[in-house]
Write an enzyme that holds these catalytic residues in place. Structure first.
Site, PDB file in Angstrom:
ATOM      1  CD  GLN A 172      40.942  28.118  32.656  1.00 38.33           C
ATOM      2  OE1 GLN A 172      40.955  27.992  31.445  1.00 38.33           O
ATOM      3  NE2 GLN A 172      40.822  29.302  33.229  1.00 38.33           N
ATOM      4  CG  ASN A 173      46.948  27.756  36.318  1.00 37.86           C
ATOM      5  OD1 ASN A 173      46.553  27.967  35.171  1.00 37.86           O
ATOM      6  ND2 ASN A 173      47.209  28.724  37.173  1.00 37.86           N
ATOM      7  CG  HIS A 207      42.430  22.382  31.988  1.00 36.14           C
ATOM      8  ND1 HIS A 207      42.683  23.646  31.489  1.00 36.14           N
ATOM      9  CD2 HIS A 207      41.147  22.109  31.641  1.00 36.14           C
ATOM     10  CE1 HIS A 207      41.592  24.122  30.886  1.00 36.14           C
ATOM     11  NE2 HIS A 207      40.649  23.211  30.971  1.00 36.14           N
ATOM     12  CB  CYS A 229      51.533   1.244  32.105  1.00 35.26           C
ATOM     13  SG  CYS A 229      50.485   0.758  33.483  1.00 35.26           S
ATOM     14  N   GLY A 276      43.566  35.853  35.902  1.00 41.08           N
ATOM     15  CA  GLY A 276      44.699  35.382  35.108  1.00 41.08           C
ATOM     16  C   GLY A 276      44.333  34.373  34.047  1.00 41.08           C
TER      17      GLY A 276
HETATM   18  P1  OAD Z   1      46.157  32.011  28.626  1.00 41.23           P
HETATM   19  O1  OAD Z   1      47.607  32.003  28.284  1.00 41.23           O
HETATM   20  O2  OAD Z   1      45.189  31.777  27.545  1.00 41.23           O
HETATM   21  O3  OAD Z   1      45.775  33.404  29.299  1.00 41.23           O
HETATM   22  C1  OAD Z   1      46.540  33.937  30.334  1.00 41.23           C
HETATM   23  C2  OAD Z   1      45.926  35.273  30.733  1.00 41.23           C
HETATM   24  O4  OAD Z   1      46.648  35.744  31.857  1.00 41.23           O
HETATM   25  C3  OAD Z   1      46.016  36.357  29.650  1.00 41.23           C
HETATM   26  O5  OAD Z   1      44.740  36.962  29.476  1.00 41.23           O
HETATM   27  C4  OAD Z   1      47.022  37.376  30.224  1.00 41.23           C
HETATM   28  O6  OAD Z   1      46.653  38.718  29.932  1.00 41.23           O
HETATM   29  C5  OAD Z   1      46.891  37.122  31.700  1.00 41.23           C
HETATM   30  N1  OAD Z   1      48.122  37.409  32.473  1.00 41.23           N
HETATM   31  C6  OAD Z   1      49.413  37.262  32.110  1.00 41.23           C
HETATM   32  N2  OAD Z   1      50.233  37.590  33.124  1.00 41.23           N
HETATM   33  C7  OAD Z   1      49.421  37.952  34.164  1.00 41.23           C
HETATM   34  C8  OAD Z   1      49.658  38.393  35.498  1.00 41.23           C
HETATM   35  N3  OAD Z   1      50.890  38.536  35.985  1.00 41.23           N
HETATM   36  N4  OAD Z   1      48.588  38.679  36.267  1.00 41.23           N
HETATM   37  C9  OAD Z   1      47.315  38.548  35.784  1.00 41.23           C
HETATM   38  N5  OAD Z   1      47.040  38.150  34.541  1.00 41.23           N
HETATM   39  C10 OAD Z   1      48.077  37.841  33.744  1.00 41.23           C
HETATM   40  O7  OAD Z   1      45.980  30.965  29.835  1.00 41.23           O
HETATM   41  P2  OAD Z   1      44.644  30.253  30.325  1.00 41.23           P
HETATM   42  O8  OAD Z   1      43.484  31.173  30.244  1.00 41.23           O
HETATM   43  O9  OAD Z   1      44.955  29.633  31.623  1.00 41.23           O
HETATM   44  O10 OAD Z   1      44.660  24.172  28.645  1.00 41.23           O
HETATM   45  O11 OAD Z   1      44.477  29.131  29.241  1.00 41.23           O
HETATM   46  C11 OAD Z   1      43.425  28.219  29.360  1.00 41.23           C
HETATM   47  C12 OAD Z   1      43.867  26.856  28.912  1.00 41.23           C
HETATM   48  O12 OAD Z   1      44.407  26.926  27.592  1.00 41.23           O
HETATM   49  C13 OAD Z   1      45.001  26.254  29.722  1.00 41.23           C
HETATM   50  O13 OAD Z   1      44.533  25.612  30.903  1.00 41.23           O
HETATM   51  C14 OAD Z   1      45.577  25.266  28.781  1.00 41.23           C
HETATM   52  C15 OAD Z   1      45.598  26.106  27.525  1.00 41.23           C
HETATM   53  O14 OAD Z   1      45.602  25.399  26.325  1.00 41.23           O
HETATM   54  C16 OAD Z   1      45.107  22.924  28.668  1.00 41.23           C
HETATM   55  O15 OAD Z   1      46.292  22.652  28.750  1.00 41.23           O
HETATM   56  C17 OAD Z   1      44.016  21.903  28.599  1.00 41.23           C
END
Ligand code: OAD
Length: 250
Positions: free
Chosen positions: A101-102, A119, A147, A187
């Protein structure tokens, strides 16, 4: 702390590992997550003002500048041991599909190949009118720059709230989730769909679903295995336990 033995066994015997990563895997590279209290981007910024098509229509320069700041941050970040461990893992198992998702490109910089970006990628820019990818544009004081083909404002090639995911990437990810026998959710808060639903597809298909995350998430209760800690520490440990005797770069 050793990796859970059930996970080690699953990694050793899997024929197709599917990995889904989120912002947590890049946290140790200094890239902020979204939902962590205090440090997450959405704790400090309002996604409605920055990450929706409406926000871009209302205030394109604010949105462009915010993404330029994040692009700069990502450009200066380096992949961490979690990213490298996944690239190493792919080299040691029959098949691995990496879905992220990154938007930071750090998996690719760590050596992972054929990464499915659900994403988009913050380093890419596209035309806001027709979506074509724009490699470069003439120097300008305009923010966002226009553009070079049609003059419409340029925008980052990322998925905003309310937008559809890139169809090819989503189809490939869904197919992998149906086929894999081990699904690793790493993560991610497992809150944003459709990305989050892929773990449930894997569960339905009777795959082993393992969560590797700092904090519990909605997936924790239903996952086959949940292992909580920092991805940059747990993933290298998983490799050492699953493939003892192999040398891994620290
Ligand atoms: P989140 O910020 O929602 O979640 C990050 C997760 O990583 C949390 O559950 C933390 O506990 C965990 N975390 C933090 N540090 C960590 C580490 N060192 N090791 C392991 N885990 C760790 O991020 P995403 O789930 O990626 O969308 O969010 C999903 C989407 O929401 C993103 O792609 C973005 C956002 O809005 C868009 O931009 C379309």
């Amino acid at each position: 702390m050793n990796a859970p033995s059930e996970l080690v066994e699953a990694v050793r015997t899997a024929r197709h590992i599917v990995v889904m990563t989120g912002a947590g895997i890049s946290a140790e590279s200094g890239v902020p997550t979204f939902r962590d209290a205090q440090t997450g981007l959405w704790a400090q910024y309002d996604p409605e003002e920055l990450a929706t098509p409406g926000a871009f229509r209302r205030n394109p320069s604010l949105v462009w500048d915010w993404y330029s700041w994040r692009r700069e941050l990502v450009s200066q970040a380096e992949p961490n041991p979690g990213h490298f461990a996944l690239a190493e893992l792919a080299a040691r198992v029959p098949r691995l599909t990496l879905i992220t998702q990154n938007v930071d490109g750090l998996h690719q910089r760590a050596g992972s190949q054929d990464v499915i970006e659900l994403h988009g990628n913050i380093l890419r820019v596209k035309c806001s009118a027709d979506g074509r990818i724009i490699a470069s544009w003439p120097a300008t004081n305009e923010t966002p720059p226009p553009c070079p083909e049609c003059g419409a404002p340029l925008r980052p090639d990322v998925v905003w709230f309310g937008e559809a995911l890139p169809m090819l990437a989503l189809n490939r990810a869904a197919k992998a989730a149906e086929q894999g026998d081990l699904f690793l959710s790493i993560g991610t808060s497992a809150l944003v769909h459709p990305a989050a639903s892929l773990a449930y597809v894997a569960l339905q298909r009777k795959a082993v679903v393992a969560e590797i995350n700092l904090d519990p998430t909605p997936l924790t209760a239903v996952a086959t295995i949940a292992w909580h800690g920092r991805a940059g520490e747990l993933l290298p440990q998983l490799l050492r336990d699953a493939f003892p005797g192999d040398a891994f770069p620290e």
